[in-house]
Scaffold this motif. Structure first.
Motif, short mmCIF file in Angstrom:
data_model
loop_
_atom_site.label_atom_id
_atom_site.label_comp_id
_atom_site.label_asym_id
_atom_site.label_seq_id
_atom_site.Cartn_x
_atom_site.Cartn_y
_atom_site.Cartn_z
N ILE A 172 42.50 41.70 44.60
CA ILE A 172 43.77 41.23 44.49
C ILE A 172 44.09 39.71 44.94
O ILE A 172 44.71 39.15 44.42
N GLN B 38 43.78 37.26 42.17
CA GLN B 38 44.97 37.14 41.13
C GLN B 38 45.91 36.24 41.53
O GLN B 38 47.20 35.81 41.08
N GLN B 39 45.46 35.45 42.62
CA GLN B 39 46.59 34.43 43.17
C GLN B 39 46.15 33.06 42.99
O GLN B 39 45.95 32.12 43.79
N GLN B 40 46.07 32.96 41.63
CA GLN B 40 45.68 31.38 41.08
C GLN B 40 46.32 30.29 41.52
O GLN B 40 45.88 29.37 41.64
#
Length: 202
Positions: free
Chosen positions: A57, A60-62
């Motif tokens: 996960i 997913q924190q680009q």
């Protein structure tokens, strides 16, 4: 919105904290970025493993990765004569990161309906995990393992969130200010926890 704001504050604060430590240890630019990223995201990775959230996960924190990169770049590009001032702010940014991530970690565990014990552990690991990894990579004794008061404030945040004392947006922001202030006061006035040494003469 509270979750996102706390994530952003914690990411920026810990990325800057890691970058400052790297420059204090005279790491090259790659070392600055690596230590900053590890500090900003290491605690969340450890938390995810222990409370059952896929570590993937994190990737997913680009947006947060980009924000961390920009923050570290700004600090790195500061003129040399201004860096001593940034070094003195290192503990301040570390306090902000500790507070923001401890609360965010506790909120994560609450949303997953974990018991209070898990909420507290999530708060401590998210708030201090990245800093511990940073200190180890920098060859320093981790703050959380010293007699200096550090992880206690993450525990306070975890209890406040886990028991429902802080649940609304306003109360969470108040808790953020309180925990950060307590951490700042603890290093400013050298508050310490009791410790016992096994060394002769101590």
């Amino acid at each position: 919105m509270t979750w996102e704001v706390l994530s952003m504050i914690g990411t920026i604060a810990f990325a800057i904290s890691g970058a400052i430590v790297a420059m204090e240890e005279e790491y090259d630019i790659l070392g600055v970025y690596i230590l900053g990223i590890v500090t900003a995201f290491g605690g969340g990775a450890v938390r995810n493993v222990l409370i059952g959230v896929p570590v993937s996960i994190l990737w997913q924190q680009q947006t947060l990765f980009l924000i961390a990169f920009i923050a570290m770049t700004i600090v790195y590009l500061f003129p040399q004569k201004m860096l001593p001032h940034w070094q003195r702010w290192g503990n301040f940014f570390d306090a902000l990161g500790l507070s923001a991530f401890a609360i965010q970690g506790a909120l994560y565990a609450v949303q997953m309906n974990r018991p209070l014990s898990a909420v507290i552990v999530a708060a401590v690991l998210t708030g201090s995990g990245g800093g511990m990894i940073r200190d180890v990579l920098a060859g320093r004794k981790p703050l959380v393992l010293r007699d200096e008061i550090y992880a206690v404030w993450a525990i306070v945040a975890g209890i406040a969130v886990g028991t429902g004392i802080a649940h609304s947006s306003i109360s969470l922001y108040v808790l953020f200010v309180i925990v950060a202030t307590l951490r700042i006061l603890s290093y400013t006035y050298n508050w310490k926890l009791p410790n016992k040494s096994l060394k002769a003469g101590n």
